[in-house]
Design an enzyme around this catalytic site. Structure first.
Site, PDB file in Angstrom:
ATOM      1  CG  HIS A 174      22.282 -33.024 -14.265  1.00 14.75           C
ATOM      2  ND1 HIS A 174      22.759 -31.675 -14.770  1.00 14.75           N
ATOM      3  CD2 HIS A 174      21.673 -32.474 -12.940  1.00 14.75           C
ATOM      4  CE1 HIS A 174      22.365 -31.043 -14.652  1.00 14.75           C
ATOM      5  NE2 HIS A 174      21.212 -30.828 -13.246  1.00 14.75           N
ATOM      6  CG  ASP A 184      25.449 -27.992  -7.387  1.00 18.96           C
ATOM      7  OD1 ASP A 184      24.295 -27.003  -7.091  1.00 18.96           O
ATOM      8  OD2 ASP A 184      24.841 -28.981  -8.332  1.00 18.96           O
ATOM      9  CD  GLU A 240      26.047 -32.832 -16.188  1.00 20.99           C
ATOM     10  OE1 GLU A 240      24.807 -33.261 -15.908  1.00 20.99           O
ATOM     11  OE2 GLU A 240      26.369 -31.516 -16.529  1.00 20.99           O
ATOM     12  CG  ASN A 269      21.899 -34.229 -17.581  1.00 18.92           C
ATOM     13  OD1 ASN A 269      21.486 -34.026 -16.656  1.00 18.92           O
ATOM     14  ND2 ASN A 269      22.890 -34.206 -18.647  1.00 18.92           N
TER      15      ASN A 269
END
Ligand code: F6R
Length: 238
Positions: A138, A67, A143, A136
């Site tokens: 990811h 990313d 996400e 979280n």
């Protein structure tokens, strides 16, 4: 899924570096997928030691990063491009033509995403993908709620991710709100996956990802379906 408990961060990093070294020794032309963040930093230091000692020859690998932030140029100190050059690529003297990182300043972002997917395919796919885990759940910047069929795409970062990553920026406002990320399907298509789990607030999410139901609300849970995935957990965080 193979689950390995490492005694601490150093042990996790050594195990990861050994797995990557084994991959490159077995196939010197490997296509490697890399992650940024705090988790793989020590792994990269150990790979640099292997390079300096002549234990592993990285000169024929190709790399793809998961990313990149949208809006940060590759020479911005917080861009993932800058991070990888500083923490690994420059130090193993990797030829820039072998390095692939999405361009966060591309004018046509959907073209950039499509070209990135195509570049992965044109090099025969990713042999070995290193992943970190977001607090979280990811993976990459996929996400919670990301479609499991997603390929490289533009994502709006969640508030939790923006807050977690603000530690690298002057303040919360400086953190880019969008990124380009390889999708869940792009990650699932890689031939081998190594997920490293270390850092604060990851104990509960890794438990859910490994033993809970597979759900797009916990993107890492999909790794349960990968035929060749290993998780190395720094058990000092549990
Ligand atoms: C980074 C990436 C992210 C991180 C994750 C964990 O390229 O894709 O998924 O791996 O946010 O970050 P750290 O390691 O900083 O806790």
């Amino acid at each position: 899924m193979e689950i390995i408990y490492a005694s601490n961060y150093e042990d996790m990093s050594r195990k990861a570096a050994i797995a990557i070294a084994q991959q490159v020794i077995k196939k010197p032309t490997s296509v490697l997928g890399f992650a940024t963040g705090s988790t793989p930093l020590r792994t990269y230091e150990i790979l640099i030691e292997y390079h300096r000692q002549g234990i592993v020859d990285f000169s024929c690998i190709n790399t793809f990063n998961l990313d990149e932030y949208i809006g940060l140029s590759s020479d911005h100190p917080q861009s993932y491009s800058f991070f990888m050059l500083k923490n690994l690529f420059r130090q193993i003297q990797l030829d820039p033509s072998r390095i692939h990182i999405p361009l966060g300043t591309a004018l046509d972002l959907s073209r950039e995403c499509a070209d990135y997917e195509e570049a992965i395919q044109s090099l025969g796919g990713i042999d070995f993908q290193l992943l970190g885990l977001g607090s979280n759940g990811h993976i990459g910047f996929n996400e919670p709620g990301t479609h499991l069929n997603s390929i490289t795409h533009v994502v709006s970062l969640s508030q939790e991710t923006i807050k977690a990553n603000s530690r690298f920026f002057i303040n919360l406002e400086e953190v880019p709100k969008k990124a380009i990320t390889m999708g869940i399907k792009s990650i699932m298509n890689t031939r081998k996956i190594l997920l490293l789990v270390s850092g604060e607030k990851k104990a509960e999410i890794i438990r859910q990802a490994l033993s809970g139901p597979i759900s797009k609300e916990i993107p890492a849970s999909v790794l349960q379906l990968h035929p060749n995935a290993t998780v190395v957990i720094d058990q000092s965080i549990l």
